[in-house]
Design an enzyme around this catalytic site. Structure first.
Site, mmCIF file in Angstrom:
data_model
loop_
_atom_site.group_PDB
_atom_site.id
_atom_site.type_symbol
_atom_site.label_atom_id
_atom_site.label_comp_id
_atom_site.label_asym_id
_atom_site.label_seq_id
_atom_site.Cartn_x
_atom_site.Cartn_y
_atom_site.Cartn_z
ATOM 1 C CG HIS A 1 -2.066 -0.999 1.074
ATOM 2 N ND1 HIS A 1 -3.202 -0.750 0.332
ATOM 3 C CD2 HIS A 1 -2.200 -2.257 1.564
ATOM 4 C CE1 HIS A 1 -3.994 -1.816 0.388
ATOM 5 N NE2 HIS A 1 -3.408 -2.740 1.122
ATOM 6 C CE1 TYR B 1 0.571 -3.648 8.209
ATOM 7 C CE2 TYR B 1 -0.917 -2.623 9.768
ATOM 8 C CZ TYR B 1 -0.705 -3.402 8.651
ATOM 9 O OH TYR B 1 -1.780 -3.930 7.974
#
Length: 334
Positions: free
Chosen positions: A55, A323
């Protein structure tokens, strides 16, 4: 990971007997590390220097979340109470390629990440995408898929590692082959939280559910003719124009699990007949002044949760750790 798996099995006990039996399928210890998962993503899309591993291309906006009157009956979380809270929202294309065209097949599914700024100064995050499901039941399976894709390509003889993997993993094959056509806007898509959460209200009532965020204007997609004419960055251009004209609104809902639903398995979508609880309205009002700088600085942590919401799927904690690794790498933090 063993303590997380024990907790998740106990959560399944609360849902019902059939849920417990099915949940045990995913109770084996996690073999791969979060760093290895990020490496596998890099194998597919290339190692990013300043962008997210996945993303990578997106845009950041701001607005507010207005809880509904029924939100507090689901959870005692502070943003589910009466007062509205500010939100930071990032929309994105799927691939870990910052220059990808918005009409490329690898741009699907689209992502939506939200950071709720709570009254006490803390934050809680949510990361979801525009497909009702996930290509793998566990992070180990997801890493195996990524490695198979990374070692496959036009120069690799058939059957490629991806061909072999997908032949025995129909859910992953369906995920890759049944994506939607490009949307009219980031604002005309439904976004699904594929991981399950445990919601606890002020009376200590427990409910298991998954998030679903639905656009007030409904789902809208480009025609074949419109796709041919669309610019590579049309989604960012479109949403800048849209939000300058009027606030963008999404209905924020939670799909409630019933006995037999697989809480620990994000690859299994629950039936559309499951109850949806309206928990509020997301109202997006502007694009941040320097979206590129904001994107690099933002870190969304799906396991960063307030009292009243807990992970019910071990993948949430694993995503959280991955993340952080991706964030440190793109910001040169050791």
């Amino acid at each position: 990971m063993s303590s997380d798996n024990t907790q998740s099995t106990n959560l399944n006990d609360e849902i019902g007997g059939k849920q417990t039996e099915e949940g045990l399928e995913n109770s084996s210890p996690q073999r791969s590390s979060p760093a290895e998962l990020v490496d596998a993503i890099n194998l597919v899309f290339g190692k990013q220097t300043h962008n997210r591993a996945i993303h990578a291309k997106g845009i950041v906006l701001e607005g507010r979340f207005i809880p509904s009157s029924s939100a507090a009956t689901l959870s005692k979380a502070p943003h589910f109470q009466e007062a509205s809270v500010p939100v930071t929202v990032r929309f994105s294309d799927f691939a870990g390629i910052p220059t990808i065209s918005d009409t490329d097949a690898l741009a699907n599914p689209r992502g939506m990440a939200l950071k709720f700024h709570l009254p006490d100064g803390s934050e809680t995050d949510l990361v979801i995408h525009s497909f009702n499901g996930f290509p793998a039941a566990t992070t180990d399976e997801f890493r195996e898929l990524l490695i198979a894709l990374g070692y496959s390509g036009p120069e690799v003889a058939a059957p490629t590692p991806a061909d072999t993997y997908l032949a025995t993993h129909p859910i992953a094959k369906s995920f890759l082959e049944s994506q939607q056509t490009p949307p009219v806007s980031y604002a005309t898509l439904t976004y699904f939280g594929v991981n399950s959460f445990k919601f606890i209200n002020a009376q200590d009532k427990v409910t298991f559910g998954r998030y679903r965020i639905e656009p007030e204007e409904g789902n809208q997609f480009l025609s074949a003719e419109e796709i041919e004419k669309a610019a590579p960055d049309y989604l960012a251009d479109e949403i800048r124009q849209r939000v300058a004209h009027a606030p963008i609104k999404f209905n924020f809902r939670v799909q409630i699990a019933e006995q037999g639903d697989k809480i620990e398995d994000p690859s299994m979508a629950w039936p559309d007949t499951r109850k949806l609880v309206d928990v509020g309205l997301i109202e997006i009002t502007r694009v941040v002044p320097n979206s590129d700088a904001a994107e690099r600085a933002l870190l969304f942590l799906p396991a960063k949760l307030p009292e009243g919401i807990e992970p019910a799927d071990p993948m949430i904690e694993f995503r959280n750790a991955a993340y952080i690794i991706s964030y440190k790498r793109r910001n040169d933090i050791s």
